[in-house]
Enzyme design. Structure first.
Site, short mmCIF file in Angstrom:
data_model
loop_
_atom_site.label_atom_id
_atom_site.label_comp_id
_atom_site.label_asym_id
_atom_site.label_seq_id
_atom_site.Cartn_x
_atom_site.Cartn_y
_atom_site.Cartn_z
N GLU A 114 53.63 9.50 75.05
CA GLU A 114 53.63 10.71 74.22
C GLU A 114 52.82 10.42 72.97
OE1 GLU A 114 57.68 13.43 74.55
OE2 GLU A 114 57.56 11.91 73.00
N HIS A 230 59.25 22.07 66.65
CA HIS A 230 58.43 21.75 67.81
C HIS A 230 57.35 22.81 67.93
CE1 HIS A 230 57.09 20.64 71.77
NE2 HIS A 230 57.84 19.57 71.71
N ARG A 276 53.40 16.46 65.56
CA ARG A 276 54.03 17.77 65.78
C ARG A 276 53.95 18.68 64.56
NH1 ARG A 276 59.52 16.15 69.10
NH2 ARG A 276 58.41 15.70 71.02
N HIS A 337 63.69 22.36 66.02
CA HIS A 337 63.90 21.50 67.19
C HIS A 337 64.89 20.36 66.94
CE1 HIS A 337 62.96 19.63 70.96
NE2 HIS A 337 62.44 18.56 70.40
N ARG A 372 60.18 12.25 62.95
CA ARG A 372 60.67 11.51 64.12
C ARG A 372 59.57 11.27 65.15
NH1 ARG A 372 63.34 13.32 69.40
NH2 ARG A 372 62.32 15.27 68.90
C1 LIG Z 1 64.74 21.16 74.49
C2 LIG Z 1 64.90 19.81 73.90
C3 LIG Z 1 64.13 18.74 74.37
C4 LIG Z 1 64.29 17.45 73.83
N1 LIG Z 1 63.58 16.41 74.38
C5 LIG Z 1 63.85 15.15 73.94
C6 LIG Z 1 63.25 14.02 74.59
O1 LIG Z 1 62.49 14.16 75.54
N2 LIG Z 1 63.56 12.79 74.13
C7 LIG Z 1 64.41 12.58 73.07
O2 LIG Z 1 64.67 11.42 72.70
N3 LIG Z 1 64.99 13.63 72.47
C8 LIG Z 1 64.75 14.90 72.88
N4 LIG Z 1 65.35 15.96 72.27
C9 LIG Z 1 66.33 15.68 71.19
C10 LIG Z 1 67.60 15.13 71.83
O3 LIG Z 1 67.89 15.87 72.99
C11 LIG Z 1 68.78 15.21 70.87
O4 LIG Z 1 68.44 14.70 69.62
C12 LIG Z 1 69.96 14.41 71.42
O5 LIG Z 1 70.23 14.84 72.73
C13 LIG Z 1 71.17 14.56 70.52
O6 LIG Z 1 72.27 14.00 71.16
P1 LIG Z 1 73.70 14.11 70.47
O7 LIG Z 1 74.66 13.51 71.43
O8 LIG Z 1 73.63 13.57 69.11
O9 LIG Z 1 73.95 15.69 70.31
P2 LIG Z 1 74.00 16.83 71.41
O10 LIG Z 1 73.45 16.38 72.69
O11 LIG Z 1 73.41 18.04 70.81
O12 LIG Z 1 75.56 17.06 71.59
C14 LIG Z 1 76.35 17.61 70.56
C15 LIG Z 1 77.71 17.92 71.12
O13 LIG Z 1 78.61 18.26 70.08
C16 LIG Z 1 79.36 19.41 70.45
N5 LIG Z 1 79.80 20.04 69.20
C17 LIG Z 1 79.03 20.51 68.19
N6 LIG Z 1 79.81 20.95 67.17
C18 LIG Z 1 81.10 20.74 67.56
C19 LIG Z 1 82.36 20.99 66.94
N7 LIG Z 1 82.46 21.52 65.72
N8 LIG Z 1 83.47 20.67 67.62
C20 LIG Z 1 83.40 20.13 68.86
N9 LIG Z 1 82.23 19.87 69.50
C21 LIG Z 1 81.10 20.17 68.84
C22 LIG Z 1 78.41 20.21 71.28
O14 LIG Z 1 79.07 21.14 72.08
C23 LIG Z 1 77.75 19.08 72.09
O15 LIG Z 1 78.56 18.71 73.17
C24 LIG Z 1 65.21 17.25 72.78
C25 LIG Z 1 65.97 18.32 72.30
C26 LIG Z 1 65.83 19.58 72.85
C27 LIG Z 1 66.66 20.71 72.33
#
Ligand SMILES: Cc1cc2nc3c(=O)[nH]c(=O)nc-3n(C[C@H](O)[C@H](O)[C@H](O)COP(=O)(O)OP(=O)(O)OC[C@H]3O[C@@H](n4cnc5c(N)ncnc54)[C@H](O)[C@@H]3O)c2cc1C
Length: 522
Positions: A114, A230, A276, A337, A372
């Site tokens: 990338e 993004h 980006r 994003h 990032r």
């Molecule tokens: C379309 C898209 C493509 C991406 N592509 C990439 C990629 O290719 N590579 C990469 O490294 N990153 C990518 N990212 C970023 C990456 O996906 C996220 O930064 C990462 O998945 C975050 O993980 P997390 O577990 O911290 O949060 P999340 O996966 O967002 O999970 C958060 C969780 O918390 C829960 N939650 C939120 N608030 C509360 C609350 N008050 N009470 C209870 N539960 C709650 C939600 O329901 C969810 O289950 C992408 C993001 C998007 C949106």
């Protein structure tokens, strides 16, 4: 170890929450996961491009570190980034052990590339279904390990710093009942703020509640001004803002304006593969000029079989929209994003409050600096998730040191009213329009004033009262606006039209902490 300390509460079920839960279970703790929607609903599920780790023969953690530091516009915390890049390969090995079906070529894990990565180091699964494959695998393992999972929304953490940790206030999915847990370590894994913005790639669960919960409880947050936009989400009226991965430009797709011109050529040496933030601002300018709300990604130069094989999710989404990317231009526009800032944590995922941890997008570890590097966020959830799980088996205090400057932010006693949906929607519109890709003092001041006004009416009157979702949204939105207003320069993803260049005096993080003065009043 006291009983409560063995039963950490993990809030959120993306890569960070599920991985911490799984590792806690493997290390002999009895974690509970609460999550506000279906277990698998998260940003993680939609991640497309890949997960970064230096596992290729021509790669090394040192190279990965150098690329991460270069992308971060002078603000990467080196110690944290060294941990990230050094421990990434071991965490990938965990995912392989759990059964994540990474794509392979001739028996070896396939590595993609990338923008701004100097080596091929992105592991992917199911082509562009990387996040989905990881989320489904971790979910299966968590359920197999017998981890308790419950559908609850966390609204508040109270009395942090007592012997084992805070108590958490949880509400049932439909808001019909509320429960208060017994004291225990709490791991915020609630993800970012994308859905607080009117236009976003994120699913609706990412509303920055983790940041509001931590700040209200007295934890330090930092880098809140750094929201990554993004450049290319699908932009058709009424259709979801589906992410059209950068990897498509990596394969040769180009951007065109209304006149059919490649407007990135001549704007940046890397043209469509510029960082980006550069591409997002260029698109925004074109949109401003044409008034059409979009530019176009031209993938017609790519073979149809390549598009279908390498980008199955994007292709199937577009075909479902009646658009064949091998023959037609794809309308695209920039959207919110990724949240770089969040709850300030140390190298072991500890917040500034004993017993309160933060992992994943909700945390500000400092690894991304002001910008990032793509594909570093999934792996961040694993690396610091592992450290959080190990820390939870020990009983030590610690936490991040507040950066200078750290602003003391008053949080006034409110009316405790539960504001309604239109107010929530207003927050989303204002963030998008006034705290978006291009910011200035006037817009930020107006947005901050309005967010604080909403906070004044929605913030709970007493410590034992519940903040509703709008109170949490207004609080987090206010922190983003306040930090963006304070940073009078442009750096990384934060662009101010009234201060369009970086300033040496601002080469540091910005902390935000609830002021003691306001706490005493409550
Ligand atoms: C379309 C898209 C493509 C991406 N592509 C990439 C990629 O290719 N590579 C990469 O490294 N990153 C990518 N990212 C970023 C990456 O996906 C996220 O930064 C990462 O998945 C975050 O993980 P997390 O577990 O911290 O949060 P999340 O996966 O967002 O999970 C958060 C969780 O918390 C829960 N939650 C939120 N608030 C509360 C609350 N008050 N009470 C209870 N539960 C709650 C939600 O329901 C969810 O289950 C992408 C993001 C998007 C949106």
């Amino acid at each position: 170890m006291p009983e409560g300390a063995q039963r950490p509460l993990i809030i959120g079920s993306g890569i960070a929450g599920l991985y911490v839960a799984l590792r806690c279970a493997e290390l002999g703790l009895r974690p509970t996961v609460v999550t506000k929607a279906r277990l698998e609903e998260s940003n993680t599920r939609y991640a497309q491009g890949g997960i970064a780790a230096a596992i290729g023969p021509d790669d090394s953690p040192a190279r990965h570190l150098a690329d991460t530091v270069r992308a971060g516009a002078g603000l990467v915390d080196r110690a944290a980034a060294r941990v990230l890049t050094g421990e990434a390969p071991a965490r990938i090995a965990d995912l392989v052990r759990y059964g994540v079906p990474f794509d392979t070529i001739e028996g070896h894990i396939a590595l993609g590339r990338e923008a701004a990565h100097s080596r091929s180091r992105l592991l992917h699964a199911g082509g562009d279904a990387t996040g989905y494959s990881i989320e489904e695998t971790l979910k299966r393992k968590v359920l197999e390990a017998g981890v308790e999972t419950r559908e609850r929304t966390a609204l508040r953490a109270l009395r942090p710093g007592n012997r084992v940790g805070p108590v958490a206030v949880l509400s049932a999915a439909n808001g019909s009942s509320v429960e208060v847990t017994s004291p225990r370590p709490v791991v915020l894994a609630t993800g970012g703020v994308g859905s607080l913005y009117r236009q976003t790639t994120n699913p609706s669960v990412t509303t920055g509640e983790g940041m509001a919960i931590a700040f209200r409880a007295g934890a330090l947050v930092r880098d809140m001004e750094f929201v990554q936009f993004h450049p290319t989400a699908f932009a058709r009226e009424g259709a979801p803002r589906f992410l059209i991965t950068e990897a498509m430009r990596g394969e040769g797709a180009v951007l065109r304006n209304e006149a059919g011109e490649r407007f990135m050529v001549g704007r940046h040496p890397d043209a469509e593969l510029a960082p980006r933030d550069v591409v997002a601002r260029a698109i925004q300018e074109e949109i401003g000029r044409s008034g059409r709300g979009r530019v176009y990604l031209d993938a017609t130069g790519l073979r149809r079989d390549l598009l279908l094989a390498r980008f199955p999710s994007v292709s199937s989404f577009l075909l479902g929209q009646g658009l064949d990317p091998s023959r037609e231009l794809i309308p695209v526009a920039p959207v919110a994003h990724y949240m770089i800032g969040g709850v300030a944590t140390d190298l072991n995922a500890r917040s500034s409050l004993p017993g309160l941890f933060a992992v994943g997008e909700v945390a500000a570890t400092g690894v991304h600096g002001a910008n990032r590097l793509g594909s570093n966020s999934l792996v961040e959830g694993l690396v610091f998730g592992e450290r959080a799980a190990r820390q939870l088996t020990r009983r030590t205090s610690g936490g991040p040191t507040p950066p200078k400057p750290t602003l003391d932010v008053p949080l006034a006693r409110g009316q405790g009213s539960s504001a309604d949906r239109p107010v929530f929607e207003e927050i989303r519109t204002r963030l998008w329009e006034e705290v978006g890709i291009v910011r200035n003092r006037e817009g930020l001041t107006a947005a901050l004033a309005r967010f604080e006004e909403i906070t004044q009416s929605t913030e709970p009157r007493r410590d034992d009262e519940l903040p509703g979702p709008v109170a949490n949204a207004a609080l987090t939105a206010g922190l983003v606006a306040r930090a963006a207003l304070a940073r009078t320069e442009s750096r990384g993803v934060h662009f101010r039209s009234d201060f369009p260049a970086p300033r040496a005096a601002w080469r540091h993080h910005l902390g935000l902490r609830r002021s003691a003065r306001a706490s005493r009043r409550r």
